[in-house]
Design an enzyme around this catalytic site. Structure first.
Site, PDB file in Angstrom:
ATOM      1  N   SER A 179     -14.670   5.544   3.550  1.00 20.38           N
ATOM      2  CA  SER A 179     -13.557   6.467   3.772  1.00 20.38           C
ATOM      3  C   SER A 179     -13.861   7.924   3.458  1.00 20.38           C
ATOM      4  O   SER A 179     -13.210   8.813   3.993  1.00 20.38           O
ATOM      5  CB  SER A 179     -12.338   6.011   2.971  1.00 20.38           C
ATOM      6  OG  SER A 179     -12.687   5.777   1.626  1.00 20.38           O
ATOM      7  N   HIS A 207     -10.741   2.088   8.134  1.00 20.27           N
ATOM      8  CA  HIS A 207     -11.059   3.214   9.024  1.00 20.27           C
ATOM      9  C   HIS A 207     -11.727   2.771  10.320  1.00 20.27           C
ATOM     10  O   HIS A 207     -12.210   3.608  11.087  1.00 20.27           O
ATOM     11  CB  HIS A 207     -11.936   4.236   8.298  1.00 20.27           C
ATOM     12  CG  HIS A 207     -11.234   4.825   7.120  1.00 20.27           C
ATOM     13  ND1 HIS A 207     -10.352   5.878   7.238  1.00 20.27           N
ATOM     14  CD2 HIS A 207     -11.238   4.475   5.817  1.00 20.27           C
ATOM     15  CE1 HIS A 207      -9.862   6.160   6.044  1.00 20.27           C
ATOM     16  NE2 HIS A 207     -10.374   5.326   5.163  1.00 20.27           N
ATOM     17  N   LYS A 236      -3.571   3.649   9.472  1.00 18.46           N
ATOM     18  CA  LYS A 236      -4.480   4.711   9.922  1.00 18.46           C
ATOM     19  C   LYS A 236      -4.472   4.776  11.454  1.00 18.46           C
ATOM     20  O   LYS A 236      -3.511   5.263  12.015  1.00 18.46           O
ATOM     21  CB  LYS A 236      -5.827   4.515   9.266  1.00 18.46           C
ATOM     22  CG  LYS A 236      -5.664   4.875   7.776  1.00 18.46           C
ATOM     23  CD  LYS A 236      -6.755   4.517   6.864  1.00 18.46           C
ATOM     24  CE  LYS A 236      -6.353   4.986   5.473  1.00 18.46           C
ATOM     25  NZ  LYS A 236      -6.931   4.205   4.409  1.00 18.46           N
TER      26      LYS A 236
HETATM   27  C1  LIG Z   1      -6.496   3.872   3.050  1.00 15.40           C
HETATM   28  C2  LIG Z   1      -7.349   2.767   2.567  1.00 15.40           C
HETATM   29  C3  LIG Z   1      -6.793   1.651   1.945  1.00 15.40           C
HETATM   30  C4  LIG Z   1      -5.334   1.590   1.577  1.00 15.40           C
HETATM   31  O1  LIG Z   1      -4.532   1.411   2.682  1.00 15.40           O
HETATM   32  P1  LIG Z   1      -2.976   1.837   2.639  1.00 15.40           P
HETATM   33  O2  LIG Z   1      -2.381   1.101   3.775  1.00 15.40           O
HETATM   34  O3  LIG Z   1      -2.933   3.312   2.789  1.00 15.40           O
HETATM   35  O4  LIG Z   1      -2.448   1.382   1.317  1.00 15.40           O
HETATM   36  C5  LIG Z   1      -7.624   0.602   1.621  1.00 15.40           C
HETATM   37  N1  LIG Z   1      -8.952   0.655   1.878  1.00 15.40           N
HETATM   38  C6  LIG Z   1      -9.532   1.739   2.443  1.00 15.40           C
HETATM   39  C7  LIG Z   1     -11.000   1.744   2.704  1.00 15.40           C
HETATM   40  C8  LIG Z   1      -8.744   2.830   2.789  1.00 15.40           C
HETATM   41  O5  LIG Z   1      -9.310   3.910   3.317  1.00 15.40           O
END
Ligand SMILES: *Cc1c(COP(=O)(O)O)cnc(C)c1O
Length: 389
Positions: A179, A207, A236
């Protein structure tokens, strides 16, 4: 010392380390140009990679699914399991090519819950040192022995696997797209090691979901028969909220029975579940958005590389410019904001010490002209800061 004095001191310490955070209101976060502090900024900070968060089809889906109520009224194991859930989980499993799937409130809950449920203190877990904080938190909660391997270093991982007794239950967990660095895990090697050492393999596609793999089903899709648990967020590229866990019937049924952030929480609101169903239908067929995102990512990386910036190992839509110190990262982000670009400074504990950075993300909705303009602005800002000569 009083509590209020103690907390105040802690905040002062954070401030001294340039670690203090503050909320800033964003009025139109779904758009390419956002308004923040009364300023118009090119949005290079969001995870809305396919531009779906503001898509009228998703907003319509949210409205239509609200017929089941504004809230789910209870945990899903009680009376909160409204009819959209079955449809959503069937849609997810079909898309991912797994037997079964479970939809949960957020990616954070999915990682914390699944890892804490799967692992006990007698087990060993191997985790890439750049994995997301929610993975680390789930491991801490499980009390399993925690082995952090160097980022994407398969030799180091194998060394660690060899050091532990054959009788130990082992679990390997990795982000598929990292990320804060925008590089990818070597899934082929991880599958090889998982099979050689009889480990369980869990991947976090936060991602990658909606972007990579056949129909955006993730980088793990081609290895779906070897990966034991696929986690991905709907927050995302899918433009909604919530997260899924997908795998065999046995694994998913185990999680449904043991995962505390699933059991002890109210089901997601119906409109959120309806939106997820629609978003998956869209990403499965919308190759235009996916291709635009890949082209934009490539252009941003190429332009930054040619301008001489250190963008680390990025090969995706996430492109860091490594600053090193917290001060430099925060100063750059601030200067970029002055120049009309929203990009965030990322500091520890989100990234390791001395690797603070400005994290840029592109979406399918940026134009080539906007990306080239952004790189010109970034060049000017860093030149002004004495980084480029
Ligand atoms: C954003 C993210 C999460 C958390 O997801 P949310 O739905 O925002 O709680 C978990 N793992 C990774 C790698 C992330 O980038």
């Amino acid at each position: 010392m009083s509590w209020s004095q103690y907390l105040q001191d802690k905040l002062i310490k954070l401030d001294e380390q340039t670690q203090l955070r503050a909320l800033q209101t964003t009025e139109n976060g779904c758009e390419t140009w956002i308004n923040k502090h009364g300023k118009r900024l090119l949005n290079l900070a969001s995870n809305n990679y396919l531009g779906l968060a503001g898509d009228y089809r998703l907003i319509e889906a949210a409205q239509e699914s609200a017929i089941y109520g504004a809230g789910a009224t209870a945990s899903r194991l009680i009376v909160g399991n409204h009819p959209l859930y079955e449809e959503a989980e069937h849609t997810i499993a079909t898309w991912k090519g797994t037997e079964s799937a479970l939809l949960v409130g957020s990616g954070y809950m999915a990682n914390v819950g699944a890892l804490a449920a799967l692992l006990s203190k007698d087990d060993v877990v191997y985790s890439d040192r750049l994995n997301h904080a929610s993975i680390t938190d789930g491991i801490m909660l499980s009390r399993a022995q925690h082995r952090r391997y160097h980022h994407n270093d398969m030799n180091h991982l194998e060394q660690l696997l060899q050091q532990d007794s054959e009788n130990k239950r082992k679990l390997i967990v990795t982000d598929t797209v990292f990320s804060m660095d925008g590089d990818m895990a070597s899934l082929r090697d991880l599958v090889y090691l998982k099979e050689k050492y009889g480990a369980f393999l869990m991947v976090d596609e936060a991602h990658a979901s909606g972007i990579y793999g056949a129909e955006g089903a993730g980088l793990g899709h081609v290895f779906r028969d070897s990966i034991d648990l696929h986690m991905g967020t709907c927050s995302k590229a899918l433009g909604c909220s919530g997260a899924y866990l997908a795998g065999s019937k046995g694994v998913i049924n185990y999680l449904l029975n043991t995962m505390r952030p699933f059991i002890f929480t109210t089901g997601m609101m119906p409109s959120a579940v309806g939106t997820v169903i629609r978003a998956i239908e869209i990403v499965r067929t919308d190759t235009v958005r996916r291709e635009a995102l890949l082209a934009n990512s490539e252009l941003l990386r190429k332009e930054l590389n040619e301008a001489g910036f250190c963008i680390g190992t990025s090969t995706t839509q996430i492109v860091p410019i490594i600053a090193g110190s917290n001060e430099a990262a925060v100063r750059w982000a601030h200067m970029l904001q002055e120049a009309g670009i929203a990009a965030i400074a990322i500091r520890p504990p989100t990234v390791p010490g001395h690797t603070s950075r400005v994290r840029l993300t592109v979406t399918a909705e940026h134009t080539f002209t906007e990306i080239k303009w952004a790189v010109q602005q970034i060049k000017a800002v860093l030149w002004q800061d004495g980084v480029l000569i």
